[in-house]
Design a protein around this motif. Structure first.
Motif, mmCIF file in Angstrom:
data_model
loop_
_atom_site.group_PDB
_atom_site.id
_atom_site.type_symbol
_atom_site.label_atom_id
_atom_site.label_comp_id
_atom_site.label_asym_id
_atom_site.label_seq_id
_atom_site.Cartn_x
_atom_site.Cartn_y
_atom_site.Cartn_z
ATOM 1 N N ASN A 89 0.285 1.190 -2.545
ATOM 2 C CA ASN A 89 0.811 0.820 -3.557
ATOM 3 C C ASN A 89 2.119 0.741 -3.658
ATOM 4 N N ASP A 90 2.707 -0.316 -4.461
ATOM 5 C CA ASP A 90 4.353 -0.940 -3.858
ATOM 6 C C ASP A 90 5.047 0.133 -4.412
ATOM 7 N N ALA A 91 4.559 1.232 -4.623
ATOM 8 C CA ALA A 91 5.660 2.212 -5.457
ATOM 9 C C ALA A 91 5.718 3.538 -4.588
ATOM 10 N N SER A 92 5.711 3.599 -3.138
ATOM 11 C CA SER A 92 5.199 4.320 -2.512
ATOM 12 C C SER A 92 5.526 4.535 -1.046
ATOM 13 N N LEU A 351 17.580 10.758 -8.561
ATOM 14 C CA LEU A 351 15.638 10.505 -8.703
ATOM 15 C C LEU A 351 15.932 11.588 -7.690
ATOM 16 N N VAL A 352 14.450 11.937 -7.793
ATOM 17 C CA VAL A 352 13.498 12.858 -7.127
ATOM 18 C C VAL A 352 12.527 12.036 -6.284
ATOM 19 N N ILE A 353 12.163 13.059 -4.731
ATOM 20 C CA ILE A 353 10.356 12.333 -4.282
ATOM 21 C C ILE A 353 9.914 12.957 -4.630
ATOM 22 N N VAL A 354 8.528 12.793 -5.443
ATOM 23 C CA VAL A 354 7.533 13.218 -5.600
ATOM 24 C C VAL A 354 6.365 13.254 -4.085
ATOM 25 N N ALA A 355 5.905 14.124 -3.469
ATOM 26 C CA ALA A 355 4.656 14.074 -2.487
ATOM 27 C C ALA A 355 3.642 13.644 -3.009
ATOM 28 N N GLU A 356 2.529 13.043 -2.950
ATOM 29 C CA GLU A 356 1.220 13.040 -3.010
ATOM 30 C C GLU A 356 0.736 13.331 -1.710
ATOM 31 N N ASP A 357 -0.749 12.605 -1.852
ATOM 32 C CA ASP A 357 -1.953 12.714 -0.966
ATOM 33 C C ASP A 357 -1.529 12.065 0.500
ATOM 34 N N GLU A 358 -2.355 12.133 1.233
ATOM 35 C CA GLU A 358 -2.656 11.356 2.395
ATOM 36 C C GLU A 358 -1.109 10.963 3.066
ATOM 37 N N GLY A 359 -0.016 11.853 2.933
ATOM 38 C CA GLY A 359 1.637 11.898 3.827
ATOM 39 C C GLY A 359 2.157 10.762 3.223
ATOM 40 N N ARG A 362 7.029 9.122 -2.973
ATOM 41 C CA ARG A 362 7.298 8.225 -3.870
ATOM 42 C C ARG A 362 8.268 8.878 -4.960
ATOM 43 N N PRO A 363 9.306 7.444 -4.885
ATOM 44 C CA PRO A 363 10.429 8.172 -6.008
ATOM 45 C C PRO A 363 10.330 8.190 -7.340
ATOM 46 N N VAL A 364 10.630 9.079 -8.149
ATOM 47 C CA VAL A 364 10.817 9.172 -9.272
ATOM 48 C C VAL A 364 11.754 9.085 -9.556
ATOM 49 N N ILE A 405 10.175 -0.467 -3.033
ATOM 50 C CA ILE A 405 10.113 0.317 -4.161
ATOM 51 C C ILE A 405 11.047 0.603 -5.130
ATOM 52 N N VAL A 406 10.906 0.416 -5.954
ATOM 53 C CA VAL A 406 11.899 0.407 -7.129
ATOM 54 C C VAL A 406 11.426 1.824 -7.588
ATOM 55 N N ALA A 407 12.435 2.752 -8.238
ATOM 56 C CA ALA A 407 11.625 4.084 -8.911
ATOM 57 C C ALA A 407 11.500 3.559 -10.397
ATOM 58 N N ARG A 408 10.067 4.706 -10.693
ATOM 59 C CA ARG A 408 10.015 4.602 -12.214
ATOM 60 C C ARG A 408 10.296 6.178 -12.318
ATOM 61 N N GLY A 409 9.870 6.129 -13.555
ATOM 62 C CA GLY A 409 10.184 7.064 -14.398
ATOM 63 C C GLY A 409 8.527 7.016 -14.892
ATOM 64 N N SER A 410 8.635 8.302 -15.590
ATOM 65 C CA SER A 410 7.432 8.716 -16.872
ATOM 66 C C SER A 410 7.293 7.647 -17.476
#
Length: 496
Positions: A89-92, A351-359, A362-364, A405-410
């Protein structure tokens, strides 16, 4: 024979090169004749079954996306395609395990724990202003003798200060002794009351009653031990009733004036435990507690003044000593926490970099709370249990920027935008336009910026409406990555 052989070889090589050139030219002609249009294949023409292009971007300005290929409007270069399989996706950002190991990526977990209010600051020892004794003359008289004392001397409780002659006391004491001799208890008690009203201490009255002699001289002593801050008595002086002779400040306890940074002011509470470490007494910290939060901030240091009371039984803590103070406590509330080193601060956001599955990473964008030890409180943007990058996150953030990639918050982070801090000062407008304003301003105290004349960009053209050169206004500026920007020009708030 040899020359003829060489000549034949050279002519053969030339023939081969010529044939190759003709073949390449023929191939290019055939390829162009089979290609549609002008024969030039763009990056949008993906091969059958190949990845689809999501958008195009300029690597120097990755946040701007384009729906067509071509020249960048920012730089003299071609736009770069962003494919659908470059991260799912365009966010990671996707990084292989081998590369992650080479980059030294270290992960941490978002935790929830009680919010500790630990603050470290500096303080200076001062007198306890509640432990003060004022020595006064209770009756008018003359100073006959004074102890060899001076301001800043340390004296104990009951120390001799001066001897006074009070002529008025002689008549009161003679009257008392005469009435006492009559044996009338009521008259004797009335005479005692008159002596008290004349300023005699009870100890002197008892001495006169016991000895039966006139005592119109009295020794003035210190009501408590401490430091003599002022001494206004000399031999031969004539004193009026109520005149101050000395001011003594006790040193059994001292106050520590602590400067707590403005950003941590909310973490300090009255009653908190405090530990003061003095350079003069290494390895011997002193325990105390917070007794007051003073109402005014220090303008120069932008710090909250906190009063800490420390015991001083041996008198070694003297006013002027400096200390490093640790204020510990807990608000009783739990909050999300991440290691402070995991936070990327850009000036306008965090910003905080979140680690997701499969390496995938994503910046948040997050909203930060206070720091607590080695951790930082997260008010919004993350959830408990998420894995984040604690080391090497700047490399991932750079790669995300290059990929657009632009960081997006919740949603909660979007609903709670970070407050914009305005720094204000009284100014005079020298020049003004729809885009810029030149200001002769006073000091911006919150920026530690002295008064001067300089040009500022305007955040909005309407700020200049109704203003002209010479107007006095109250200006508010905001810090950005490109410098200071004027957000407020309040004509009604200017200096008169």
């Amino acid at each position: 024979m040899r020359r003829q052989t060489i000549k034949k070889s050279v002519s053969g090589f030339v023939v081969v090169v010529a044939l190759l050139a003709v073949g390449v030219a023929a191939g290019l002609w055939w390829e162009r004749s089979q290609a549609p249009g002008d024969g030039m294949e763009t990056s949008a023409d993906a091969a059958p079954g190949g990845p689809a292009v999501l958008y195009w971007y300029d690597p120097m300005y990755p946040a701007q996306k384009f729906d067509k290929p071509g020249k960048s409007p920012f730089m003299d270069m071609e736009l770069v395609p962003k494919y659908a399989d470059e991260g799912g996706n365009d966010a990671s950002v996707r990084i292989s395990p081998g590369v992650s190991q080479n980059l030294g990526l270290r992960l941490a977990t978002v935790t929830r724990a009680p919010l500790a209010t630990d603050v470290t600051a500096t303080g200076v020892v001062g007198f306890n202003e509640r432990d003060v004794a004022i020595v006064q003359a209770r009756s008018g008289g003359y100073v006959e003798r004074v102890a060899r004392l001076a301001p800043n001397d340390v004296i104990g409780s009951g120390a001799f200060i001066a001897e006074l002659l009070v002529p008025e006391w002689a008549a009161l004491q003679e009257e008392y002794l005469a009435l006492k001799a009559l044996g009338d208890p009521a008259l004797e008690e009335a005479a005692r009351a008159r002596m008290r009203l004349g300023g005699m201490p009870e100890s002197l009255i008892r001495e006169v009653a016991a000895s039966g002699r006139i005592r119109n001289r009295i020794a003035i002593t210190a009501p408590r031990g401490g430091v003599i801050q002022s001494l206004d008595v000399r031999p031969g002086m004539t004193l009026m009733a109520g005149q101050t002779l000395a001011r003594i400040n006790g040193i059994g306890t001292v106050w520590l004036d602590v400067a707590v940074p403005e950003s941590q002011a909310d973490a300090v509470r009255v009653g908190q435990t405090a530990e003061a470490a003095f350079a003069a007494f290494p390895g011997k910290p002193v325990q105390g507690r917070v007794t007051a939060l003073l109402p005014a901030l220090d303008d120069a240091a932008r710090a909250l003044r906190v009063r800490v009371e420390l015991p001083n039984p041996d008198g070694r803590l003297r006013p002027g000593l400096s200390a490093r103070v640790s204020l510990t406590g807990s608000s009783g509330e739990s909050a999300l926490r991440v290691p402070t080193e995991a936070v990327i601060r850009t000036g306008r956001r965090a910003l905080v970099i979140v680690a997701e599955d499969e390496g995938r990473y994503r910046p948040v964008e997050v909203i930060l709370g206070p720091e607590s030890g080695n951790d930082t409180v997260i008010l919004s943007g993350l959830e408990e249990g998420q894995s984040i990058v604690a080391s090497g996150q700047f490399l991932i953030d750079s790669e995300a920027s290059l990929q657009g990639i632009v960081a997006r918050g919740s949603e909660s982070a979007a609903a709670m935008p970070a407050p914009v801090a305005l720094h204000e000062a009284d100014v005079v407008i020298d020049e003004v336009s729809e885009a810029y304003v030149t200001l002769s301003h006073g000091p911006f105290k919150t920026l530690s910026m002295p008064g001067m004349t300089m040009e500022f960009p305007l955040a909005r053209p309407e700020l200049a409406k109704g203003l002209k050169a010479g107007d006095r206004v109250r200006a508010g500026v905001r810090e950005t990555d490109d410098g200071l920007v004027v957000e407020k020009l309040d004509k009604t708030g200017g200096a008169q």
